[in-house]
Scaffold this active site. Structure first.
Site, PDB file in Angstrom:
ATOM      1  N   LYS A 122       0.828  -1.214   0.000  1.00 11.33           N
ATOM      2  CA  LYS A 122       0.000   0.000   0.000  1.00 11.33           C
ATOM      3  C   LYS A 122       0.860   1.261   0.000  1.00 11.33           C
ATOM      4  O   LYS A 122       0.441   2.285  -0.524  1.00 11.33           O
ATOM      5  CB  LYS A 122      -0.972   0.001   1.184  1.00 11.33           C
ATOM      6  N   LYS A 204      -5.974  -8.232  -7.760  1.00 12.20           N
ATOM      7  CA  LYS A 204      -7.319  -8.526  -7.268  1.00 12.20           C
ATOM      8  C   LYS A 204      -8.262  -7.368  -7.545  1.00 12.20           C
ATOM      9  O   LYS A 204      -7.824  -6.212  -7.634  1.00 12.20           O
ATOM     10  CB  LYS A 204      -7.297  -8.881  -5.779  1.00 12.20           C
ATOM     11  N   LYS A 207     -12.172  -2.178  -4.547  1.00  8.71           N
ATOM     12  CA  LYS A 207     -13.134  -1.073  -4.630  1.00  8.71           C
ATOM     13  C   LYS A 207     -12.459   0.277  -4.775  1.00  8.71           C
ATOM     14  O   LYS A 207     -13.086   1.244  -5.199  1.00  8.71           O
ATOM     15  CB  LYS A 207     -14.106  -1.096  -3.447  1.00  8.71           C
TER      16      LYS A 207
HETATM   17  N1  AQP Z   1     -11.069  -9.297  -5.099  1.00 10.97           N
HETATM   18  C1  AQP Z   1     -11.457  -9.955  -4.042  1.00 10.97           C
HETATM   19  N2  AQP Z   1     -11.769 -11.268  -4.123  1.00 10.97           N
HETATM   20  C2  AQP Z   1     -12.189 -11.939  -3.028  1.00 10.97           C
HETATM   21  N3  AQP Z   1     -12.344 -11.397  -1.816  1.00 10.97           N
HETATM   22  C3  AQP Z   1     -12.070 -10.090  -1.670  1.00 10.97           C
HETATM   23  N4  AQP Z   1     -12.122  -9.250  -0.613  1.00 10.97           N
HETATM   24  C4  AQP Z   1     -11.723  -8.024  -1.009  1.00 10.97           C
HETATM   25  N5  AQP Z   1     -11.409  -8.033  -2.328  1.00 10.97           N
HETATM   26  C5  AQP Z   1     -11.603  -9.305  -2.777  1.00 10.97           C
HETATM   27  C6  AQP Z   1     -12.559  -9.631   0.729  1.00 10.97           C
HETATM   28  O1  AQP Z   1     -13.601  -8.747   1.117  1.00 10.97           O
HETATM   29  C7  AQP Z   1     -13.573  -8.582   2.547  1.00 10.97           C
HETATM   30  C8  AQP Z   1     -13.702  -7.132   2.908  1.00 10.97           C
HETATM   31  O2  AQP Z   1     -12.574  -6.464   2.398  1.00 10.97           O
HETATM   32  P1  AQP Z   1     -12.127  -5.060   2.956  1.00 10.97           P
HETATM   33  O3  AQP Z   1     -13.024  -4.028   2.442  1.00 10.97           O
HETATM   34  O4  AQP Z   1     -12.060  -5.106   4.436  1.00 10.97           O
HETATM   35  O5  AQP Z   1     -10.630  -4.865   2.468  1.00 10.97           O
HETATM   36  P2  AQP Z   1      -9.849  -5.174   1.165  1.00 10.97           P
HETATM   37  O6  AQP Z   1      -9.490  -6.614   1.114  1.00 10.97           O
HETATM   38  O7  AQP Z   1      -8.721  -4.195   1.138  1.00 10.97           O
HETATM   39  O8  AQP Z   1     -10.896  -4.877   0.000  1.00 10.97           O
HETATM   40  P3  AQP Z   1     -10.713  -3.973  -1.271  1.00 10.97           P
HETATM   41  O9  AQP Z   1     -11.992  -4.035  -2.038  1.00 10.97           O
HETATM   42  O10 AQP Z   1      -9.459  -4.304  -2.030  1.00 10.97           O
HETATM   43  O11 AQP Z   1     -10.591  -2.537  -0.613  1.00 10.97           O
HETATM   44  P4  AQP Z   1      -9.521  -1.412  -0.875  1.00 10.97           P
HETATM   45  O12 AQP Z   1      -9.566  -1.150  -2.349  1.00 10.97           O
HETATM   46  O13 AQP Z   1      -9.996  -0.249  -0.059  1.00 10.97           O
HETATM   47  O14 AQP Z   1      -8.195  -1.931  -0.402  1.00 10.97           O
HETATM   48  C9  AQP Z   1     -12.286  -9.226   3.029  1.00 10.97           C
HETATM   49  O15 AQP Z   1     -12.602 -10.476   3.614  1.00 10.97           O
HETATM   50  C10 AQP Z   1     -11.469  -9.411   1.771  1.00 10.97           C
HETATM   51  O16 AQP Z   1     -10.590 -10.538   1.846  1.00 10.97           O
END
Ligand code: AQP
Length: 339
Positions: A122, A204, A207
């Site tokens: 990050k 991956k 969002k």
């Molecule tokens: N691409 C993905 N495939 C499967 N699982 C996913 N998760 C996130 N992206 C994928 C799972 O969603 C849950 C909540 O995630 P989070 O919002 O706490 O954090 P994150 O993993 O950082 O999700 P993002 O969408 O990638 O957010 P940003 O862009 O803000 O960093 C978790 O269980 C995660 O594993």
């Protein structure tokens, strides 16, 4: 004569899951995590949080952020979580998270935090804002988990290291003073798919991806979903099969499989001799149907802000009761004078 059953009912294990309101949740969040949360809520004593404190480690636009927090809470309801059964809350509404995180910062070594791969990743993707919060993120996550004495935490591959740190911090504190925290175990349940970006299928789906074509938001309209999947990056082979080097098609197959329950072999068989165009339309239609009920319920909850406010208030009260009990214990052991 029947003897009355005097066995006390076994306490259900407590499970804690959080989602950051750092954007609009994606199909990745849904298939990888949220889809399974209703089952977890039925099986365990569930606490589900909108992790807004975590989300500000990346700069957020205030007006959008406010809305995203409400959207994620509405989404928790839309996926079927019941606020009477589980604790649904907004992290910042329970001040004990920030308080315990500060205390735990003082029981965490700089060196062990420097090894966190998510921080390294990050800080590269947000090179203009490598803030201390980003560095200390796993300590806040440890506080989230330990406050509720969670037995289980569902973790994807990218969060394993963070749960390990939470366990290390808990063990350290318990050894230094006396047993205070439950040591959380990873919950390895039905594995959700790891959904990849539609534009860069080696990364991956996220969002916070600046390119909206890379992700499908759970609230995207059907025509938007169709358009995004039709423009997903694939390869030039033109054959629907799961294989190394075909990241784009592998990703679409995995999405299709999650939505329809079909195996890779069945998908390959069904699309034999058909081009990627036909396959993409089928994938888009399956995703639209998968998300339709969630989207419809979400719209209803977002239309009732008073209800959302009540759910958040009730959740904060229930969460605070548990969290404050743990915080008080910790403060007493460290030697603070309690108010
Ligand atoms: N691409 C993905 N495939 C499967 N699982 C996913 N998760 C996130 N992206 C994928 C799972 O969603 C849950 C909540 O995630 P989070 O919002 O706490 O954090 P994150 O993993 O950082 O999700 P993002 O969408 O990638 O957010 P940003 O862009 O803000 O960093 C978790 O269980 C995660 O594993």
């Amino acid at each position: 004569m029947d003897t009355p059953n005097t066995q006390p009912e076994a306490r259900k294990k407590r499970i804690l899951s959080c989602i950051q309101p750092s954007g609009i949740p994606t199909l990745g969040n849904y298939l990888g995590a949220l889809k399974n949360w209703k089952t977890l809520a039925d099986e365990f004593d569930g606490a589900f949080a909108v992790a807004d404190l975590h989300a500000i480690t990346v700069r957020q636009d205030p007006a959008k952020f406010r809305q995203q927090i409400q959207q994620v809470l509405a989404l928790l309801l839309a996926i079927g979580l019941d606020p009477e059964q589980s604790i649904l809350f907004i992290q910042s509404h329970v001040p004990a998270h920030s308080q315990l995180a500060w205390i735990l910062n003082c029981y965490t070594q700089f060196g062990e935090m420097s090894r966190m791969t998510q921080f390294k990743d990050k800080s590269q993707s947000h090179a203009d804002n490598v803030n201390v919060g980003l560095f200390a993120y796993p300590v806040l996550m440890a506080a989230d988990i330990l406050l509720y004495q969670a037995d289980l935490v569902p973790v994807g591959a990218d969060q394993k290291q963070h749960l390990e740190i939470a366990r290390d911090i808990a063990n350290r504190f318990n050894t230094l003073y006396s047993p205070t925290f439950t040591i959380p175990e990873p919950y390895i349940g039905k594995q959700g798919a790891r959904v990849m970006s539609l534009q860069s299928p080696d990364k991956k789906m996220s969002k916070s991806d600046p390119n909206p074509k890379g992700y499908i938001s759970v609230f995207d309209a059907p025509e938007v979903i169709m358009k995004k999947i039709k423009s997903a990056v694939t390869d030039s082979e033109g054959c629907v099969r799961y294989a190394d080097g075909k990241d784009g098609i592998n990703n679409l197959m995995s999405i299709y499989s999650c939505c329809t329950g079909l195996s890779d072999a069945q998908i390959e068989h069904d699309f034999q001799g058909k081009g990627y165009g036909d396959f993409k339309v089928a994938v888009a239609e399956a995703v639209i149907e998968e998300l339709r009920p969630v989207r419809e319920k979400f719209d209803r909850y977002m239309g009732d802000k008073a209800y959302l406010k009540d759910v958040a208030a009730q959740g904060a009260e229930r969460a605070s009761r548990i969290a404050n009990r743990t915080l008080q214990k910790v403060m007493k052991k460290v030697g603070f004078v309690l108010p």
